[in-house]
Design an enzyme around this catalytic site. Sequence first.
Site, PDB file in Angstrom:
ATOM      1  N   LYS A   1      33.575  52.655  43.816  1.00 13.86           N
ATOM      2  CA  LYS A   1      32.031  52.926  44.025  1.00 13.86           C
ATOM      3  C   LYS A   1      31.610  51.892  45.123  1.00 13.86           C
ATOM      4  CE  LYS A   1      30.598  51.433  39.986  1.00 13.86           C
ATOM      5  NZ  LYS A   1      31.992  51.194  39.495  1.00 13.86           N
TER       6      LYS A   1
ATOM      7  N   ARG B   1      41.278  42.702  43.602  1.00 13.31           N
ATOM      8  CA  ARG B   1      40.152  42.847  44.197  1.00 13.31           C
ATOM      9  C   ARG B   1      39.736  41.418  44.941  1.00 13.31           C
ATOM     10  NH1 ARG B   1      35.109  45.858  42.209  1.00 13.31           N
ATOM     11  NH2 ARG B   1      35.296  44.569  40.408  1.00 13.31           N
TER      12      ARG B   1
ATOM     13  N   ARG C   1      36.132  37.322  42.163  1.00 13.36           N
ATOM     14  CA  ARG C   1      35.061  37.379  41.029  1.00 13.36           C
ATOM     15  C   ARG C   1      35.472  36.860  40.048  1.00 13.36           C
ATOM     16  NH1 ARG C   1      32.468  43.527  40.994  1.00 13.36           N
ATOM     17  NH2 ARG C   1      32.332  42.877  39.045  1.00 13.36           N
TER      18      ARG C   1
ATOM     19  N   ARG D   1      23.513  52.336  33.865  1.00  9.70           N
ATOM     20  CA  ARG D   1      24.928  52.259  33.108  1.00  9.70           C
ATOM     21  C   ARG D   1      24.536  52.590  31.668  1.00  9.70           C
ATOM     22  NH1 ARG D   1      27.354  48.380  37.060  1.00  9.70           N
ATOM     23  NH2 ARG D   1      29.415  47.471  36.062  1.00  9.70           N
TER      24      ARG D   1
ATOM     25  N   ARG E   1      35.041  45.140  29.848  1.00  8.81           N
ATOM     26  CA  ARG E   1      34.281  45.876  30.962  1.00  8.81           C
ATOM     27  C   ARG E   1      34.718  47.331  30.557  1.00  8.81           C
ATOM     28  NH1 ARG E   1      35.393  42.894  36.181  1.00  8.81           N
ATOM     29  NH2 ARG E   1      34.431  44.555  37.309  1.00  8.81           N
TER      30      ARG E   1
HETATM   31  P1  ADP Z   1      33.665  49.378  42.276  1.00 13.99           P
HETATM   32  O1  ADP Z   1      32.739  49.379  43.025  1.00 13.99           O
HETATM   33  O2  ADP Z   1      33.705  50.738  41.362  1.00 13.99           O
HETATM   34  O3  ADP Z   1      33.918  48.394  41.357  1.00 13.99           O
HETATM   35  P2  ADP Z   1      35.633  48.585  44.437  1.00 13.99           P
HETATM   36  O4  ADP Z   1      34.995  49.442  45.570  1.00 13.99           O
HETATM   37  O5  ADP Z   1      35.195  47.216  44.346  1.00 13.99           O
HETATM   38  O6  ADP Z   1      35.258  49.596  43.094  1.00 13.99           O
HETATM   39  O7  ADP Z   1      37.086  48.657  44.349  1.00 13.99           O
HETATM   40  C1  ADP Z   1      37.820  48.180  43.539  1.00 13.99           C
HETATM   41  C2  ADP Z   1      39.114  47.702  44.183  1.00 13.99           C
HETATM   42  O8  ADP Z   1      40.093  48.692  44.264  1.00 13.99           O
HETATM   43  C3  ADP Z   1      38.908  47.019  45.504  1.00 13.99           C
HETATM   44  O9  ADP Z   1      40.048  45.903  45.451  1.00 13.99           O
HETATM   45  C4  ADP Z   1      39.484  48.154  46.298  1.00 13.99           C
HETATM   46  O10 ADP Z   1      39.872  47.702  47.565  1.00 13.99           O
HETATM   47  C5  ADP Z   1      40.284  49.061  45.705  1.00 13.99           C
HETATM   48  N1  ADP Z   1      40.269  50.327  46.019  1.00 13.99           N
HETATM   49  C6  ADP Z   1      39.166  51.116  46.194  1.00 13.99           C
HETATM   50  N2  ADP Z   1      39.263  52.251  46.350  1.00 13.99           N
HETATM   51  C7  ADP Z   1      40.713  52.604  46.134  1.00 13.99           C
HETATM   52  C8  ADP Z   1      41.714  53.517  46.225  1.00 13.99           C
HETATM   53  N3  ADP Z   1      41.203  54.767  46.642  1.00 13.99           N
HETATM   54  N4  ADP Z   1      42.774  53.443  46.005  1.00 13.99           N
HETATM   55  C9  ADP Z   1      43.439  52.195  45.851  1.00 13.99           C
HETATM   56  N5  ADP Z   1      42.762  51.078  45.744  1.00 13.99           N
HETATM   57  C10 ADP Z   1      41.245  51.160  45.777  1.00 13.99           C
HETATM   58  P1  ADP Z   2      32.015  46.774  38.591  1.00 15.34           P
HETATM   59  O1  ADP Z   2      31.768  47.858  39.440  1.00 15.34           O
HETATM   60  O2  ADP Z   2      33.294  46.168  39.316  1.00 15.34           O
HETATM   61  O3  ADP Z   2      32.266  46.889  36.953  1.00 15.34           O
HETATM   62  P2  ADP Z   2      29.668  45.433  38.911  1.00 15.34           P
HETATM   63  O4  ADP Z   2      29.394  44.418  40.139  1.00 15.34           O
HETATM   64  O5  ADP Z   2      28.700  46.848  39.187  1.00 15.34           O
HETATM   65  O6  ADP Z   2      30.909  45.444  38.878  1.00 15.34           O
HETATM   66  O7  ADP Z   2      28.955  44.678  37.656  1.00 15.34           O
HETATM   67  C1  ADP Z   2      29.461  43.480  37.300  1.00 15.34           C
HETATM   68  C2  ADP Z   2      28.698  43.167  36.056  1.00 15.34           C
HETATM   69  O8  ADP Z   2      27.022  43.153  36.088  1.00 15.34           O
HETATM   70  C3  ADP Z   2      28.672  44.223  34.842  1.00 15.34           C
HETATM   71  O9  ADP Z   2      29.856  43.798  34.064  1.00 15.34           O
HETATM   72  C4  ADP Z   2      27.320  43.929  34.044  1.00 15.34           C
HETATM   73  O10 ADP Z   2      27.505  42.669  33.285  1.00 15.34           O
HETATM   74  C5  ADP Z   2      26.282  43.628  35.278  1.00 15.34           C
HETATM   75  N1  ADP Z   2      25.860  44.760  35.416  1.00 15.34           N
HETATM   76  C6  ADP Z   2      25.805  45.204  36.884  1.00 15.34           C
HETATM   77  N2  ADP Z   2      25.070  46.428  36.858  1.00 15.34           N
HETATM   78  C7  ADP Z   2      24.348  46.509  35.374  1.00 15.34           C
HETATM   79  C8  ADP Z   2      23.464  47.497  34.992  1.00 15.34           C
HETATM   80  N3  ADP Z   2      23.048  48.630  35.438  1.00 15.34           N
HETATM   81  N4  ADP Z   2      23.296  47.263  33.587  1.00 15.34           N
HETATM   82  C9  ADP Z   2      23.723  46.072  32.983  1.00 15.34           C
HETATM   83  N5  ADP Z   2      24.597  45.342  33.277  1.00 15.34           N
HETATM   84  C10 ADP Z   2      24.883  45.533  34.881  1.00 15.34           C
END
Ligand code: ADP
Ligand code: ADP
Length: 215
Positions: free
Chosen positions: A13, A127, A160, A88, A171
């Site tokens: 995302k 990541r 992180r 979420r 998660r």
């Molecule tokens: P999210 O915001 O949904 O948690 P991220 O965009 O931070 O996901 O991506 C999670 C990890 O996966 C990062 O280390 C990113 O570089 C990697 N990543 C993102 N898209 C891809 C993909 N299409 N193929 C492989 N790795 C990816």
């Molecule tokens: P990722 O997409 O990699 O799971 P985020 O950065 O979106 O990570 O979220 C990290 C953490 O922040 C989640 O595991 C949760 O604890 C909290 N969080 C983020 N967005 C929300 C939401 N919309 N509602 C509740 N908790 C949230």
Amino acid sequence: MDIILLGPPGAGKGTQAKKLIDVMGIPQISTGDMLRAAVAEGTELGRKAKEFMDAGRLVTDEVVIGLVEERFKKPDCAKGFMLDGFPRTVAQAEALEKMLKRMGRRIDHVVLMEVDDEELVLRITGRRTCGACGAIYHLSFSPPPASGKCKCGSTDLRQRDDDNEITVRQRLKTYHSQTAPLVSFYAGRGNLRRITGTGQTPEGVFKKVKEALAL
Ligand code: ADP
Ligand code: ADP
Ligand code: ZN
């Protein structure tokens, strides 16, 4: 255009949002980033949120809904926004509908990125994020141009606290039980666009995202 990026942790995302900012010129609203900023500032809200985040559980609906409501008041949201990591829960989605209704707006597209759990674990544990510019890397799949150094020149590449295997698995459980119901919620509203991300490069996924948004 008002967009939601929906998908499990690690689906890409944030990666896609950064690419879309350049094309669409609308802000990314990431509740995760907002919560991490509160943690870094050491506010009361940040202290409470960190316990949930470190446990791989969701922060309470009231807290995140309040953050988003405040964020919408900023002028850069006037042209549109992309929500990343919000809503979420169904309660958050319902609160969002009410907020948008008051603003005379509605969600145009919900882009769902689906990736298999085992690939998500690999993605999240590898990541790294630049502390200076926010660029997102992966040690193997999307490494920084020079080892340990961001394209912006910073060497502050961070992992992180919650990007460890134990928390990731929690998660993913949280996602499947509390967030996945949003798929049928938005399918019922007719604006869900599904994208399969397993085994696809970020560029390949971006092509599909642009198609889904008719860009
Ligand atoms: P999210 O915001 O949904 O948690 P991220 O965009 O931070 O996901 O991506 C999670 C990890 O996966 C990062 O280390 C990113 O570089 C990697 N990543 C993102 N898209 C891809 C993909 N299409 N193929 C492989 N790795 C990816
Ligand atoms: P990722 O997409 O990699 O799971 P985020 O950065 O979106 O990570 O979220 C990290 C953490 O922040 C989640 O595991 C949760 O604890 C909290 N969080 C983020 N967005 C929300 C939401 N919309 N509602 C509740 N908790 C949230
Ligand atoms: Zn950087």
